[in-house]
Design a protein around this motif. Structure first.
Motif, mmCIF file in Angstrom:
data_model
loop_
_atom_site.group_PDB
_atom_site.id
_atom_site.type_symbol
_atom_site.label_atom_id
_atom_site.label_comp_id
_atom_site.label_asym_id
_atom_site.label_seq_id
_atom_site.Cartn_x
_atom_site.Cartn_y
_atom_site.Cartn_z
ATOM 1 N N LYS A 1 0.837 -1.189 0.000
ATOM 2 C CA LYS A 1 0.000 0.000 0.000
ATOM 3 C C LYS A 1 0.879 1.248 0.000
ATOM 4 O O LYS A 1 1.876 1.322 0.724
ATOM 5 N N GLY A 2 0.517 2.219 -0.840
ATOM 6 C CA GLY A 2 1.270 3.467 -0.916
ATOM 7 C C GLY A 2 2.320 3.492 -2.008
ATOM 8 O O GLY A 2 2.914 4.540 -2.266
ATOM 9 N N ALA A 3 2.546 2.336 -2.681
ATOM 10 C CA ALA A 3 3.535 2.306 -3.762
ATOM 11 C C ALA A 3 3.060 3.159 -4.928
ATOM 12 O O ALA A 3 1.881 3.156 -5.294
ATOM 13 N N GLU A 4 3.990 3.913 -5.537
ATOM 14 C CA GLU A 4 3.636 4.701 -6.722
ATOM 15 C C GLU A 4 3.398 3.776 -7.910
ATOM 16 O O GLU A 4 4.064 2.760 -8.071
ATOM 17 N N LEU A 5 2.430 4.161 -8.739
ATOM 18 C CA LEU A 5 2.093 3.362 -9.918
ATOM 19 C C LEU A 5 2.622 4.043 -11.178
ATOM 20 O O LEU A 5 2.670 5.275 -11.244
ATOM 21 N N PRO A 6 3.028 3.244 -12.179
ATOM 22 C CA PRO A 6 3.001 1.781 -12.218
ATOM 23 C C PRO A 6 4.033 1.164 -11.286
ATOM 24 O O PRO A 6 5.042 1.792 -10.955
ATOM 25 N N ALA A 7 3.769 -0.071 -10.873
ATOM 26 C CA ALA A 7 4.676 -0.768 -9.964
ATOM 27 C C ALA A 7 4.802 -2.218 -10.402
ATOM 28 O O ALA A 7 3.902 -2.772 -11.045
ATOM 29 N N LYS A 8 5.912 -2.834 -10.040
ATOM 30 C CA LYS A 8 6.109 -4.245 -10.328
ATOM 31 C C LYS A 8 6.963 -4.862 -9.235
ATOM 32 O O LYS A 8 7.715 -4.181 -8.542
ATOM 33 N N ALA A 9 6.831 -6.170 -9.066
ATOM 34 C CA ALA A 9 7.602 -6.885 -8.057
ATOM 35 C C ALA A 9 7.733 -8.340 -8.483
ATOM 36 O O ALA A 9 6.956 -8.845 -9.312
ATOM 37 N N ARG A 10 8.722 -9.008 -7.893
ATOM 38 C CA ARG A 10 8.993 -10.407 -8.239
ATOM 39 C C ARG A 10 9.419 -11.143 -6.976
ATOM 40 O O ARG A 10 10.079 -10.576 -6.096
ATOM 41 N N VAL B 1 7.218 -15.693 -9.202
ATOM 42 C CA VAL B 1 5.976 -14.948 -9.422
ATOM 43 C C VAL B 1 6.302 -13.487 -9.714
ATOM 44 O O VAL B 1 7.063 -12.860 -8.971
ATOM 45 N N ALA B 2 5.762 -12.975 -10.803
ATOM 46 C CA ALA B 2 5.942 -11.566 -11.167
ATOM 47 C C ALA B 2 4.578 -10.880 -11.182
ATOM 48 O O ALA B 2 3.593 -11.435 -11.683
ATOM 49 N N LEU B 3 4.521 -9.684 -10.611
ATOM 50 C CA LEU B 3 3.271 -8.941 -10.516
ATOM 51 C C LEU B 3 3.504 -7.521 -11.008
ATOM 52 O O LEU B 3 4.503 -6.893 -10.656
ATOM 53 N N ARG B 4 2.586 -7.013 -11.820
ATOM 54 C CA ARG B 4 2.648 -5.648 -12.325
ATOM 55 C C ARG B 4 1.271 -5.007 -12.190
ATOM 56 O O ARG B 4 0.255 -5.693 -12.344
ATOM 57 N N ASP C 1 11.102 -24.399 -17.651
ATOM 58 C CA ASP C 1 11.457 -23.277 -18.511
ATOM 59 C C ASP C 1 10.212 -22.758 -19.230
ATOM 60 O O ASP C 1 10.202 -22.549 -20.443
ATOM 61 N N GLU C 2 9.158 -22.542 -18.451
ATOM 62 C CA GLU C 2 7.881 -22.128 -19.034
ATOM 63 C C GLU C 2 7.201 -21.128 -18.109
ATOM 64 O O GLU C 2 7.273 -21.233 -16.886
ATOM 65 N N GLU C 3 6.533 -20.148 -18.728
ATOM 66 C CA GLU C 3 5.813 -19.118 -17.988
ATOM 67 C C GLU C 3 4.318 -19.366 -18.100
ATOM 68 O O GLU C 3 3.807 -19.681 -19.182
ATOM 69 N N PHE C 4 3.625 -19.225 -16.981
ATOM 70 C CA PHE C 4 2.183 -19.461 -16.932
ATOM 71 C C PHE C 4 1.487 -18.188 -16.457
ATOM 72 O O PHE C 4 1.837 -17.649 -15.405
ATOM 73 N N PRO C 5 0.505 -17.674 -17.220
ATOM 74 C CA PRO C 5 -0.224 -16.493 -16.750
ATOM 75 C C PRO C 5 -1.083 -16.848 -15.548
ATOM 76 O O PRO C 5 -1.695 -17.919 -15.498
ATOM 77 N N ILE C 6 -1.101 -15.973 -14.565
ATOM 78 C CA ILE C 6 -1.979 -16.151 -13.411
ATOM 79 C C ILE C 6 -3.296 -15.464 -13.727
ATOM 80 O O ILE C 6 -3.326 -14.259 -13.997
#
Length: 843
Positions: free
Chosen positions: A512-521, A579-582, A599-604
């Motif tokens: 909470k309070g993070a400036e947007l856009p934001a991303k994390a892993r 897990v990557a979130l944007r 070696d594969e990426e899956f959309p959440i």
């Protein structure tokens, strides 16, 4: 000149909605066809299917409660919510009804200005969760608004006030008490910019609660005293018509009582068969309103204090409180806010209309939001032989000399721009202004500065000349720049986002309070094996939104379920899951998970929309009543354990003083006929369960103290026997930190210190070669009665390794047991709440 910016802002409110248009230095409200500044957020559908919005619909809430609906904003985001319009047979979601309100506002613009707008900035409460924001976007799309950036209501209010206040530095508190929601936002002003640095709010705290308090606490008892209507209550469907009349009367009287001390109520109520039969008269007083309003006012003040404290400030650091929302007109609220003991003691600023300020601020913000470029216009210009300029400049700013730059122009045929010039002319400037001829580079690029009048929209004509001085027609022919004394910075996130873990805790990714856009892993590890050929196992990664410590007390907004049919090889327990979130500036999230082994990426799958009651209010009421009983039973169990006068006692006293159980019971009873009550009850239940979580944790502090001291004693012996100097130093620091946390009474810090002790314990065992044996001993105890023959075979191998001191064999057996053991719990609720099968770190 075609508009370059959106220019229109909409306050889509719980009780009323407003549309405003940006002007040179402010904004103006566009009136409805009835001459009012506000459109009631109400929808009525006739037997023939005709849809009426606003004043006509609100007027029918009392006469035709089965065919008219209002206050549906609080159910935005609920996928199953439906309101029925009985005579027409139609059902509509809150999104569809909100779309009708937005269409009505668009119609007002068409009637007043002859503009068929396809874009507008729309406000949302800062406390809105992501699914509610997404629902607002969907409503805009249904209403024909193809472009609808969202802005939080406190931010919109700050934009409106920024155009009027000369403050260059300091802090503001936006106090936004609306019809259905409350927001408190701390705004920092510095160096010509303002930004929201913290927020606290409640999506279910608003003026409508005061209305219902008056209805249930004053008017219904008065009606029952005069007439034979014993079943008159929110929980009785046949009372809907009378309740609508009473609530409308309460709302009108409440507004009037902001300016007078008493207000008469005169209503014709129906008998039990729905026939008008009883003339009800009652005198409502300001004291009545204050009796039912003060508790809500105090709750809003508590949220303000929380926002101030979390921002690292004190009330004395706040320069002014900006009053927003119709409720802030009430004298009792203003007196309470101004009181330094019971309120905030901060100067109040009500210089702008609290009802219209959000819409006007949204319009001012819309005035700096560019409309997207239309490629077809550029292509047509090229076909006509015009030069298409690609210019880079701000749509608005506090700079009176904004920088403008040009990229290589587009032409039908390549050309050399050596000797060419461009000039910007501001004929309406005070005084008129010209840039002079700015030379272009051979490729057509250039940079220069303009001069802008303050607090105005500045329009500049463009004059492009070739090397011979011949004027060349261009697209665009002119540009505009809006000067503002202050500019808002990036929006911020109102609720934290994270991954629910297998122990029902949350690994927060974006706070909470993070400036947007934001991303994390984050790198997680699976706790269950996925076996492709045996078709068993599941990797579940739930994404949650909220602030509550337990994962299942927050809102589930997305989930990855990785099943055997999706993998081309087995995925053992303990495998990494990245897990990557944007999340973008319009509060739209995106998440995915990468499994290195595959070696594969899956959309959440982020499905923004909670599951609610739908049209089955009775089913919702039964469910909520059952959950209320669970809450009451849990409270009785905690009471039976005894509550000391320390932290647990303070929490229990607060729980009792706020009468949480009675509030939840009342809302659960009303949920059978009132969708609004069902939504509010759901929220109150979560808050109540979290409060009981806190009480329970406080009660368990003594046991945590015993655990910490026992671990210190055990680790002291292990370190003395098998530890190194490094281990002894780490143990000494950790043991001292445990005692410090105990002395401070901080259970959260104590739990972290115990985790540090556990890590040292593991490290000593690892370095001394004892870890494999200890892990096996724990697994042997846990799995002694496991029915899987493979598990029993592994336990026998481990016993042989233990007898021989074969560390390599024990390590191998432990790894195989870790993969085999989860089969016993596949399909169970591993998280205790959300079924997560991932954990953080190596534990």
């Amino acid at each position: 000149m075609a508009p370059e910016t959106i220019d229109f802002g909409i306050d889509l409110g719980t009780t009323t909605s407003i549309i405003a248009a940006a002007t040179a230095d402010d904004a103006t409200v566009i009136p409805t066809v009835y001459g009012s500044a506000t459109t009631p957020s109400a929808v009525h559908i006739t037997r023939s299917g005709a849809v009426h919005v606003g004043e006509p619909a609100k007027g029918l809430l009392e006469e035709k409660p089965d065919n008219a609906h209002a206050e549906f904003k609080l159910q935005m985001g609920d996928r199953d919510a439906l309101r029925e319009f009985k005579d027409s047979g139609r059902r509509m979601t809150p999104v569809e009804m909100s779309a009708e309100v937005l269409k009505s506002l668009r119609g007002d613009v068409q009637r007043e200005r002859g503009q068929n707008i396809g874009a507008a900035v729309i406000t949302v409460p800062a406390a809105f969760e992501l699914d509610q924001c997404d629902a607002t976007r969907k409503a805009a799309e249904l209403a024909g608004l193809g472009l609808a950036p969202l802005i939080q209501e406190p931010s919109a209010a700050a934009w409106a006030y920024s155009a009027h206040l000369a403050t260059d530095r300091g802090f503001w508190l936006v106090y936004d008490f609306g019809g259905g929601t409350f927001d408190a936002a701390i705004v920092k002003v510095a160096d010509g910019e303002f930004s929201t640095i913290n927020h606290a709010g409640d999506n279910f705290l608003g003026g409508k609660l005061i209305d219902w308090g008056l209805v249930e606490g004053v008017l219904i008892p008065a009606v029952r005293d005069q007439f034979p209507l014993p079943d008159l209550a929110r929980g009785h469907r046949r009372s809907a018509g009378n309740l609508a009349k009473l609530k409308t009367a309460a709302e009108k009287a409440k507004i009037a009582l902001s300016h007078t001390t008493s207000a008469p109520i005169n209503l014709l109520l129906n008998d039990a068969d729905g026939t008008p039969a009883f003339d009800f008269e009652h005198e409502l007083t300001r004291a009545d309103v204050e009796r039912y309003a003060l508790a809500h006012y105090r709750r809003s003040i508590d949220l303000c204090r929380r926002a101030i404290t979390e921002a690292g400030l004190h009330t004395g650091d706040i320069d002014r409180v900006l009053l927003v929302g119709g409720a802030t007109i009430a004298p009792a609220l203003r007196d309470l806010l101004a009181d330094p003991e019971e309120g905030l003691g901060i100067p109040l600023d009500h210089g702008l209309d609290p009802v219209a300020v959000v819409a006007k601020g949204a319009a001012i913000f819309a005035g700096i939001q560019r409309l997207p470029a239309r490629p077809q216009r550029a292509e047509q210009a090229l076909s006509e032989g015009r030069v298409v300029l690609d210019l880079r400049y701000p749509a608005a700013g506090s700079d009176v000399e904004p920088l403008v730059g040009g990229l290589p122009p587009r032409t039908a045929q390549p050309r050399d721009w050596t000797g060419a010039t461009v000039e910007f002319v501001h004929p309406d400037g005070k005084p008129p202004w010209r840039s002079g001829q700015v030379p272009l580079n051979p490729d057509g690029t250039f940079t220069t500065r303009l001069r802008a009048d303050e607090h105005a929209v500045n329009t500049y004509d463009l004059a492009l000349r070739d090397a011979r001085g011949t004027l060349v027609t261009t697209e665009p022919e002119r540009i505009s720049y809006r000067h503002a004394a202050k500019m808002g910075t990036a929006p911020t996130l109102s609720h934290s986002l994270g991954v629910a873990l297998d122990n029902n805790e949350v690994l927060w990714l974006v706070r909470k309070g993070a400036e947007l856009p934001a991303k994390a892993r984050a790198v997680l590890h699976s706790t269950v094996a996925v076996r492709r050929h045996e078709r068993t196992g599941l990797v579940r990664v739930p994404i949650v939104e909220g602030e509550r410590p337990k994962a299942d007390r927050n809102t589930l907004i997305g989930q990855l379920d990785l099943v055997p049919t999706q993998v081309d090889r087995d995925v053992p327990a303990g495998s990494e899951v990245e897990v990557a979130l944007r999340i973008d500036t319009s509060f739209s999230p995106r998440a995915d998970a990468y499994v290195p082994l595959l070696d594969e990426e899956f959309p959440i799958q982020v499905e923004l929309g909670r599951t609610g009651s739908g049209a089955d209010f009775r089913g919702a009421a039964d469910d909520l009543t059952g959950r209320f009983q669970e809450l009451a039973d849990r409270l009785d169990e905690l009471r039976s354990r005894g509550v000391d006068p320390g932290e647990a006692g303070e929490l229990a006293d607060r729980f009792r003083d706020e009468d949480v159980v009675a509030d939840v019971r009342r809302l659960a009873d009303a949920a059978s006929v009132d969708a609004d009550a069902a939504s509010t009850c759901e929220n109150r239940l979560r808050d109540a369960q979290t409060a009981l979580d806190d009480i329970e944790a406080a009660l368990e502090f003594p046991a945590l103290v015993d655990q910490g001291r026992a671990m210190v004693a055990d680790l002291r012996g292990l370190v003395a026997q098998s530890g190194t100097a490094r281990h002894r130093s780490a143990f000494h620091d950790a043991a001292r930190a445990v005692e410090s946390a105990i002395a401070a009474g901080d259970r959260t810090v104590l739990q972290r210190r115990i985790d540090v002790l556990r890590d040292i314990f593991r490290e000593v065992l690892q370095d001394s070669g004892q870890l494999a044996a200890v892990i096996f001993a724990v697994r042997e105890s846990t799995l002694a009665d496991h029915p899987d023959p493979r598990v029993q075979e592994l336990l026998q191998q481990g016993r042989r390794g233990l007898d021989r001191g074969d560390d390599a064999l024990l390590t191998s057996v432990n790894a195989q047991l870790e993969q085999a053991a989860p089969r016993a719990v596949e399909g169970a609720d591993a998280a205790g709440g959300l079924g997560s099968t991932v954990r953080a770190g190596d534990r």
